[in-house]
Scaffold this active site. Structure first.
Site, PDB file in Angstrom:
ATOM      1  N   GLY A  14     -40.247  76.379 -85.841  1.00  0.00           N
ATOM      2  CA  GLY A  14     -38.821  76.717 -85.932  1.00  0.00           C
ATOM      3  C   GLY A  14     -38.505  78.178 -85.668  1.00  0.00           C
ATOM      4  O   GLY A  14     -37.520  78.703 -86.200  1.00  0.00           O
ATOM      5  N   SER A  15     -39.296  78.828 -84.817  1.00  0.00           N
ATOM      6  CA  SER A  15     -38.957  80.237 -84.529  1.00  0.00           C
ATOM      7  C   SER A  15     -37.662  80.315 -83.707  1.00  0.00           C
ATOM      8  O   SER A  15     -36.891  81.272 -83.848  1.00  0.00           O
ATOM      9  CB  SER A  15     -40.108  80.968 -83.841  1.00  0.00           C
ATOM     10  OG  SER A  15     -40.370  80.420 -82.588  1.00  0.00           O
ATOM     11  N   ARG A  67     -38.893  53.409 -81.140  1.00  0.00           N
ATOM     12  CA  ARG A  67     -38.139  54.630 -80.880  1.00  0.00           C
ATOM     13  C   ARG A  67     -36.662  54.409 -81.204  1.00  0.00           C
ATOM     14  O   ARG A  67     -35.989  55.272 -81.756  1.00  0.00           O
ATOM     15  CB  ARG A  67     -38.291  54.966 -79.383  1.00  0.00           C
ATOM     16  CG  ARG A  67     -38.354  56.428 -79.053  1.00  0.00           C
ATOM     17  CD  ARG A  67     -39.196  56.650 -77.816  1.00  0.00           C
ATOM     18  NE  ARG A  67     -38.733  55.941 -76.645  1.00  0.00           N
ATOM     19  CZ  ARG A  67     -38.067  56.499 -75.627  1.00  0.00           C
ATOM     20  NH1 ARG A  67     -37.738  57.769 -75.658  1.00  0.00           N
ATOM     21  NH2 ARG A  67     -37.732  55.803 -74.577  1.00  0.00           N
ATOM     22  N   MET A  92     -40.529  67.236 -80.988  1.00  0.00           N
ATOM     23  CA  MET A  92     -41.574  66.658 -80.139  1.00  0.00           C
ATOM     24  C   MET A  92     -41.435  65.144 -79.964  1.00  0.00           C
ATOM     25  O   MET A  92     -42.424  64.414 -80.000  1.00  0.00           O
ATOM     26  CB  MET A  92     -42.958  66.999 -80.731  1.00  0.00           C
ATOM     27  CG  MET A  92     -43.193  68.484 -80.921  1.00  0.00           C
ATOM     28  SD  MET A  92     -43.025  69.421 -79.381  1.00  0.00           S
ATOM     29  CE  MET A  92     -44.593  69.033 -78.632  1.00  0.00           C
ATOM     30  N   ARG A  93     -40.215  64.688 -79.785  1.00  0.00           N
ATOM     31  CA  ARG A  93     -39.973  63.275 -79.516  1.00  0.00           C
ATOM     32  C   ARG A  93     -39.039  63.163 -78.307  1.00  0.00           C
ATOM     33  O   ARG A  93     -38.131  63.998 -78.167  1.00  0.00           O
ATOM     34  CB  ARG A  93     -39.276  62.565 -80.693  1.00  0.00           C
ATOM     35  CG  ARG A  93     -39.865  62.796 -82.041  1.00  0.00           C
ATOM     36  CD  ARG A  93     -41.211  62.176 -82.241  1.00  0.00           C
ATOM     37  NE  ARG A  93     -41.278  60.762 -81.917  1.00  0.00           N
ATOM     38  CZ  ARG A  93     -42.424  60.086 -81.799  1.00  0.00           C
ATOM     39  NH1 ARG A  93     -43.578  60.711 -81.934  1.00  0.00           N
ATOM     40  NH2 ARG A  93     -42.413  58.809 -81.516  1.00  0.00           N
ATOM     41  N   HIS A 111     -36.923  74.486 -72.885  1.00  0.00           N
ATOM     42  CA  HIS A 111     -38.262  74.129 -72.431  1.00  0.00           C
ATOM     43  C   HIS A 111     -38.939  75.367 -71.839  1.00  0.00           C
ATOM     44  O   HIS A 111     -38.326  76.091 -71.045  1.00  0.00           O
ATOM     45  CB  HIS A 111     -38.188  73.016 -71.378  1.00  0.00           C
ATOM     46  CG  HIS A 111     -39.544  72.629 -70.879  1.00  0.00           C
ATOM     47  ND1 HIS A 111     -40.411  71.860 -71.633  1.00  0.00           N
ATOM     48  CD2 HIS A 111     -40.204  72.940 -69.744  1.00  0.00           C
ATOM     49  CE1 HIS A 111     -41.539  71.708 -70.966  1.00  0.00           C
ATOM     50  NE2 HIS A 111     -41.447  72.360 -69.816  1.00  0.00           N
TER      51      HIS A 111
HETATM   52  C1  GRF Z   1     -40.630  76.428 -77.855  1.00  0.00           C
HETATM   53  O1  GRF Z   1     -41.523  77.053 -76.984  1.00  0.00           O
HETATM   54  C2  GRF Z   1     -39.669  75.565 -77.086  1.00  0.00           C
HETATM   55  O2  GRF Z   1     -39.426  76.017 -75.802  1.00  0.00           O
HETATM   56  C3  GRF Z   1     -40.407  74.253 -77.016  1.00  0.00           C
HETATM   57  O3  GRF Z   1     -41.071  74.135 -78.236  1.00  0.00           O
HETATM   58  C4  GRF Z   1     -41.334  75.435 -78.754  1.00  0.00           C
HETATM   59  C5  GRF Z   1     -40.816  75.459 -80.160  1.00  0.00           C
HETATM   60  O4  GRF Z   1     -41.194  76.614 -80.861  1.00  0.00           O
HETATM   61  N1  GRF Z   1     -39.487  73.173 -76.753  1.00  0.00           N
HETATM   62  P1  GRF Z   1     -40.536  76.936 -82.265  1.00  0.00           P
HETATM   63  O5  GRF Z   1     -40.773  75.722 -83.167  1.00  0.00           O
HETATM   64  O6  GRF Z   1     -39.091  77.191 -82.040  1.00  0.00           O
HETATM   65  O7  GRF Z   1     -41.276  78.137 -82.776  1.00  0.00           O
END
Ligand code: GRF
Length: 213
Positions: A14-15, A67, A92-93, A111
């Protein structure tokens, strides 16, 4: 958009979520996060949200056999918050058509590549193994394919390292700038998706086509 609110969907660190929280604090996003939803109970992003008093929800995909069932549960949970926009940030889905239809033209993703190049995982290593000289990030509206949907904005850097870890760090820095900016465009009604086209200030964008080779 008055009272712009958005839900953030995460699976991990979640950065990017943190960058949005900071951007709201700094008034770079005029709006609020109504909910952070994770499909993983132990996602660190949930702690980041709780620390600043944002509502959190967990919908564990492992508890659903399809899903569609998982997505229907997310739709039900999110309905309680009435978000104007769904923001995917390391979620991640792949969303099913049910979800995409439910928030038609109101879902953004970020992305770590210059789409349409390098969809999928492990982009930094794959870029380094290629002959590319630039790498970057893409914010796009979401359809029901992997990293698919019309592109809103990109930013990029010249590749000056052989290390995927170092490259990832640089790309993250681009993400933290770009994503809040694009979210705010949407919140202000400047950015819209109409079918497979994207408009910024009523001007059609065709970003991404120049990346095809
Ligand atoms: C990021 O690199 C974003 O582009 C990709 O997943 C990563 C998530 O990183 N979809 P974070 O959880 O926001 O640190």
């Amino acid at each position: 958009m008055i009272n712009f609110s958005f839900a953030v969907l995460i699976s991990g660190n979640g950065s990017n979520l943190q960058a949005m929280i900071d951007a709201i604090e700094e008034k770079k996003i005029q709006g609020r996060i109504c909910c952070v939803l994770s499909n993983k109970e132990n996602a660190y992003g949930l702690i980041r949200a709780k620390e600043v008093g944002i509502s959190t929800e967990v919908v564990n995909n492992e508890n659903y056999s399809t899903r569609e069932e998982f997505d229907s549960k997310m739709i039900e949970v999110l309905a309680g918050y009435q978000p104007n926009l769904i923001v995917l940030a390391g979620f991640m889905r792949i969303l099913s058509p049910i979800f995409v239809k439910s928030y038609r033209e109101r879902i953004l993703n970020i992305h770590p590549s210059l789409l349409p190049k390098f969809p999928g995982l492990d982009t930094h290593r794959r870029v380094l193994e290629s002959s590319e000289t630039r790498h970057g990030v893409t914010v796009h509206f979401v359809d029901d394919t992997l990293d698919g949907g019309p592109i809103c904005s990109q930013s990029s850097i010249l590749i000056k390292t052989n290390s995927p870890i170092e490259l990832k760090k640089k790309i993250h820095e681009l993400e933290y700038e770009l994503y809040p900016k694009v979210i705010n465009w949407f919140g202000q009604g400047r950015l819209t998706q109409v079918k497979d086209k994207v408009y910024l200030d009523n001007k059609e964008l065709n970003i991404g086509e120049r990346n095809e080779s």
